[in-house]
Scaffold this motif. Structure first.
Motif, PDB file in Angstrom:
ATOM      1  N   GLY A  60       1.096  -1.269  -0.026  1.00 52.49           N
ATOM      2  CA  GLY A  60       0.049  -0.133   0.031  1.00 52.49           C
ATOM      3  C   GLY A  60       0.577   1.118  -0.060  1.00 52.49           C
ATOM      4  O   GLY A  60       0.082   2.273  -0.485  1.00 52.49           O
ATOM      5  N   CYS A  61       2.575   1.186  -0.134  1.00 55.15           N
ATOM      6  CA  CYS A  61       2.845   2.266   0.450  1.00 55.15           C
ATOM      7  C   CYS A  61       3.389   2.441  -0.685  1.00 55.15           C
ATOM      8  O   CYS A  61       4.240   3.987  -1.379  1.00 55.15           O
ATOM      9  N   GLU A  62       2.956   2.078  -2.513  1.00 54.12           N
ATOM     10  CA  GLU A  62       3.514   2.266  -3.628  1.00 54.12           C
ATOM     11  C   GLU A  62       2.563   2.541  -4.217  1.00 54.12           C
ATOM     12  O   GLU A  62       1.852   1.914  -4.404  1.00 54.12           O
ATOM     13  N   VAL A  63       3.167   3.270  -5.150  1.00 56.76           N
ATOM     14  CA  VAL A  63       2.370   4.025  -6.352  1.00 56.76           C
ATOM     15  C   VAL A  63       2.751   3.609  -7.244  1.00 56.76           C
ATOM     16  O   VAL A  63       4.285   3.791  -7.811  1.00 56.76           O
ATOM     17  N   PHE A  64       2.263   4.078  -8.182  1.00 59.84           N
ATOM     18  CA  PHE A  64       2.469   3.512  -9.919  1.00 59.84           C
ATOM     19  C   PHE A  64       2.240   5.030 -10.791  1.00 59.84           C
ATOM     20  O   PHE A  64       1.793   6.088 -10.468  1.00 59.84           O
ATOM     21  N   VAL A  65       3.646   5.490 -11.741  1.00 58.60           N
ATOM     22  CA  VAL A  65       3.844   6.961 -12.110  1.00 58.60           C
ATOM     23  C   VAL A  65       3.481   6.687 -13.941  1.00 58.60           C
ATOM     24  O   VAL A  65       4.511   5.646 -14.203  1.00 58.60           O
ATOM     25  N   GLY A  66       2.414   7.109 -14.762  1.00 57.68           N
ATOM     26  CA  GLY A  66       2.805   6.240 -15.800  1.00 57.68           C
ATOM     27  C   GLY A  66       2.682   7.679 -16.613  1.00 57.68           C
ATOM     28  O   GLY A  66       2.748   9.283 -16.093  1.00 57.68           O
ATOM     29  N   LYS A  67       2.825   8.267 -17.770  1.00 59.34           N
ATOM     30  CA  LYS A  67       2.933   9.315 -18.904  1.00 59.34           C
ATOM     31  C   LYS A  67       4.251  10.245 -18.591  1.00 59.34           C
ATOM     32  O   LYS A  67       3.749  11.457 -18.771  1.00 59.34           O
ATOM     33  N   ILE A  68       5.259   9.703 -18.156  1.00 59.64           N
ATOM     34  CA  ILE A  68       6.524  10.658 -18.203  1.00 59.64           C
ATOM     35  C   ILE A  68       7.419  11.083 -19.164  1.00 59.64           C
ATOM     36  O   ILE A  68       7.570   9.891 -20.015  1.00 59.64           O
ATOM     37  N   PRO A  69       7.272  12.164 -19.731  1.00 64.75           N
ATOM     38  CA  PRO A  69       8.330  12.148 -20.513  1.00 64.75           C
ATOM     39  C   PRO A  69       9.889  11.889 -20.987  1.00 64.75           C
ATOM     40  O   PRO A  69      10.458  11.082 -19.817  1.00 64.75           O
ATOM     41  N   HIS A  70       9.826  10.945 -21.653  1.00 65.71           N
ATOM     42  CA  HIS A  70      11.167   9.511 -21.936  1.00 65.71           C
ATOM     43  C   HIS A  70      12.181  10.270 -22.291  1.00 65.71           C
ATOM     44  O   HIS A  70      13.205   9.548 -21.358  1.00 65.71           O
ATOM     45  N   ASP A  71      12.131  11.871 -21.743  1.00 65.96           N
ATOM     46  CA  ASP A  71      13.544  12.629 -21.206  1.00 65.96           C
ATOM     47  C   ASP A  71      13.681  13.189 -20.300  1.00 65.96           C
ATOM     48  O   ASP A  71      14.977  13.741 -19.923  1.00 65.96           O
ATOM     49  N   THR A 109       7.275   5.757   2.297  1.00 66.88           N
ATOM     50  CA  THR A 109       8.014   4.694   3.900  1.00 66.88           C
ATOM     51  C   THR A 109       6.244   4.691   4.526  1.00 66.88           C
ATOM     52  O   THR A 109       6.402   3.633   5.525  1.00 66.88           O
ATOM     53  N   THR A 110       5.546   5.430   4.397  1.00 71.15           N
ATOM     54  CA  THR A 110       4.019   5.306   4.376  1.00 71.15           C
ATOM     55  C   THR A 110       2.934   4.882   3.282  1.00 71.15           C
ATOM     56  O   THR A 110       3.154   5.594   2.492  1.00 71.15           O
ATOM     57  N   LYS A 111       2.138   4.667   4.304  1.00 68.99           N
ATOM     58  CA  LYS A 111       0.758   4.072   2.868  1.00 68.99           C
ATOM     59  C   LYS A 111       0.000   6.001   3.079  1.00 68.99           C
ATOM     60  O   LYS A 111      -0.577   5.820   1.987  1.00 68.99           O
ATOM     61  N   GLU A 112      -0.227   6.712   4.090  1.00 64.38           N
ATOM     62  CA  GLU A 112      -0.616   8.372   4.198  1.00 64.38           C
ATOM     63  C   GLU A 112       0.410   9.229   2.887  1.00 64.38           C
ATOM     64  O   GLU A 112      -0.219   9.939   2.050  1.00 64.38           O
ATOM     65  N   GLU A 113       1.136   9.058   2.986  1.00 65.61           N
ATOM     66  CA  GLU A 113       2.691   8.893   1.708  1.00 65.61           C
ATOM     67  C   GLU A 113       2.416   9.177   0.550  1.00 65.61           C
ATOM     68  O   GLU A 113       1.821   9.823  -0.189  1.00 65.61           O
ATOM     69  N   ALA A 114       1.455   7.787   0.393  1.00 64.89           N
ATOM     70  CA  ALA A 114       1.263   7.296  -1.079  1.00 64.89           C
ATOM     71  C   ALA A 114       0.106   7.584  -1.227  1.00 64.89           C
ATOM     72  O   ALA A 114      -0.484   8.363  -2.548  1.00 64.89           O
ATOM     73  N   GLN A 115      -1.208   8.187  -0.667  1.00 63.92           N
ATOM     74  CA  GLN A 115      -2.443   8.658  -1.250  1.00 63.92           C
ATOM     75  C   GLN A 115      -2.229  10.136  -1.456  1.00 63.92           C
ATOM     76  O   GLN A 115      -2.796  10.193  -2.096  1.00 63.92           O
ATOM     77  N   LEU A 116      -1.227  11.081   0.011  1.00 61.76           N
ATOM     78  CA  LEU A 116      -0.915  12.087  -0.187  1.00 61.76           C
ATOM     79  C   LEU A 116      -0.631  11.969  -1.998  1.00 61.76           C
ATOM     80  O   LEU A 116      -1.023  13.124  -2.866  1.00 61.76           O
ATOM     81  N   ALA A 117       0.208  10.800  -2.209  1.00 55.54           N
ATOM     82  CA  ALA A 117       1.027  10.824  -3.978  1.00 55.54           C
ATOM     83  C   ALA A 117       0.034  11.506  -4.838  1.00 55.54           C
ATOM     84  O   ALA A 117      -0.357  12.377  -5.402  1.00 55.54           O
ATOM     85  N   ILE A 118      -0.605  10.502  -4.737  1.00 57.84           N
ATOM     86  CA  ILE A 118      -2.136  10.639  -5.501  1.00 57.84           C
ATOM     87  C   ILE A 118      -2.751  11.136  -5.661  1.00 57.84           C
ATOM     88  O   ILE A 118      -3.296  12.260  -6.731  1.00 57.84           O
ATOM     89  N   LYS A 119      -2.604  12.204  -4.558  1.00 58.18           N
ATOM     90  CA  LYS A 119      -4.118  13.370  -4.842  1.00 58.18           C
ATOM     91  C   LYS A 119      -3.682  13.978  -4.679  1.00 58.18           C
ATOM     92  O   LYS A 119      -4.150  15.185  -5.636  1.00 58.18           O
TER      93      LYS A 119
END
Length: 467
Positions: A60-71, A109-119
């Motif tokens: 629950g602490c990991e997020v997926f990031v997509g659509k990153i510019p290739h450079d 390091t925490t689930k709360e940080e992962a959720q904040l990143a998504i938000k």
């Protein structure tokens, strides 16, 4: 990009590739003290970070990031994601050419940080006109077992799986809708970690795996939908499974009203499961505690909080086509803005969204076409060797689902009637010979169509939703 080892200025980090932006990467490593290493098509920053003690962060602490510019690389990306909290590990997927592959995984390091990143970072404009996507990463720890003997009990399946694989935590088995003494011919095996599940799948996947003399199908199960704590704290709907086919909505409502009269708003039952809506959340929570494990019409029921549907109102199937044990994601909860009740089996759109269990996020079904160039090599292929992401038609997916479960193909029977305006209206009844019984011989939608194709699609979608 050519491979070589490069020590960071403080001697802590190593990077096994020199890219065009190596100065920025080395500066980042010197500033943070994190190590960096490239291997197996990905570049790892941290994991663990400097001075980390104890086990890695929980699920629950990991997020997926997509659509990153290739450079774009870590020297630009890491500072952005540090805004949500302390990064345990940043994994950027890399091409051999030195460019990134457009996506990454960030572990906090925490689930709360992962959720904040998504938000705060989902749809964030990382460069002018370039918006990244951030969602929860599906760390799958569950395997699907198909074609298991229907007379086998949970304990038998659990014991056998512990003998042939390591790290087994639990086995989830669903009783047959009409005969509670039998299972439905499939089960889910829960492992202690994604690695344990991956190792088990690698060992069992060749197709020669047998239990009790039967060849068993093995693949990834579709990960359960994650819902944040804040949303779950507002849920006032219960998901009730393992009901008898004959049990009525009125009976369910009466049973759940027993512990406190008048608390149930309404009940929606489908086949052998139901959703019980309460006027107040506290009553739903209390009823869940009281009713879980109780008998209704001779069946011992299981009661959990339902997980709300996402705003897009999409529906998702397991790899084998069966609905999730939390299949409430198919049900539209009452929405004050809607002004009407949404119900299962009456989807707003015929477009079926089929998500692949290997996808890091929920991709849209690809509908674009590509040019066919002279000399392109064509390879014969069976549709049954494809993944669910390749199907946008419910008719095709129902056929695919039946094949995956070793069922006979669906049979479609066409009927017609005349509408009030004189138009010929069509509807299909769908028979699944492999599961036909006295209580549910056909699946037929409650909508008619003016075209054969439309009627067939409606019937297939209705059938998928009600299995």
């Amino acid at each position: 990009m050519h491979e070589e080892n490069k020590a960071s200025a403080n001697g802590r980090g190593k990077i096994r590739s020199v890219s065009r932006n190596e100065t920025g990467l080395l500066a980042l490593m010197e500033k943070t003290g994190y190590s960096m290493v490239q291997e197996n098509g990905q570049r790892k920053f941290g994991g663990p970070p400097p001075g980390w003690k104890g086990p890695a962060p929980p699920r629950g602490c990991e997020v997926f990031v997509g659509k990153i510019p290739h450079d774009m690389y870590e020297d630009e990306l890491v500072p952005v994601f540090e805004r949500a909290g302390k990064i345990y590990e940043f994994r950027l997927m890399m091409e051999f050419s030195g460019e990134n592959r457009g996506y990454a995984f960030v572990t906090y390091t925490t689930k709360e940080e992962a959720q904040l990143a998504i938000k705060i970072l989902n749809n964030y404009e990382i460069r002018p006109g370039k918006f990244i996507g951030v969602c929860v990463s599906l760390d799958n720890c569950r395997l699907f077992l198909g074609a298991i003997p229907k007379e086998k009990k949970k304990e038998e399946i659990l014991n056998e799986m512990k003998k042939v694989t390591e790290g087994v935590v639990d086995v989830i088995v669903y009783p047959n809708a009409t005969d509670k003494t039998k299972n439905r011919g499939f089960a889910f095996v829960e492992y202690e970690s994604h690695r344990a599940a991956a190792m088990a799948r690698r060992r069992l996947i060749p197709g020669t795996f047998q239990l009790w003399g039967h060849t068993i199908k093995v693949d990834w199960a579709d990960p359960e939908k994650e819902v944040d704590e804040e949303t779950m704290q507002r849920v006032k709907v219960l998901y009730v499974r393992n009901l008898m086919i004959s049990t009525t909505e009125d009976t369910i409502k009466a049973e759940f009203n027993k512990f406190k009269p008048g608390v149930v708003e309404r009940v929606k039952k489908l086949r052998d499961y139901a959703f019980v809506h309460f006027f107040h959340r506290e009553d739903a929570v209390a009823a869940m505690s009281v009713m879980n494990g109780k008998c209704i019409d001779g069946a011992s029921i299981e009661v959990t909080l339902a997980k709300p549907v996402n705003k897009e109102g999409t529906w998702k199937q397991h790899f084998n086509g069966q609905m999730s044990p939390s299949s409430e994601n198919l049900l539209g909860f009452p929405n004050k803005d809607d002004g009407h009740q949404k119900s299962l089996g009456k989807p707003a759109s015929l477009a079926v969204r089929l998500n692949g269990q290997h996808s890091p996020g929920p991709p849209e079904v690809e509908r674009c076409t590509y040019p066919f160039f002279p000399g392109m090599k064509l390879t014969p292929i069976s549709m049954y060797s494809l993944k669910s992401i390749h199907f946008s038609s419910a008719v095709m997916y129902l056929d695919y689902f039946c094949n995956k479960n070793n069922w006979a193909p669906p049979e479609y029977h066409l009927y017609s009637t005349t509408g009030q305006d004189g138009k010929i209206l069509l509807v299909y009844k769908v028979l699944l010979p492999s599961i036909a019984d006295g209580s549910q011989s056909y699946f037929m939608p409650d909508k008619l169509s003016t075209t054969v194709e439309g009627a067939k699609e409606l019937a297939a979608q209705f059938t998928l939703l009600h299995l």
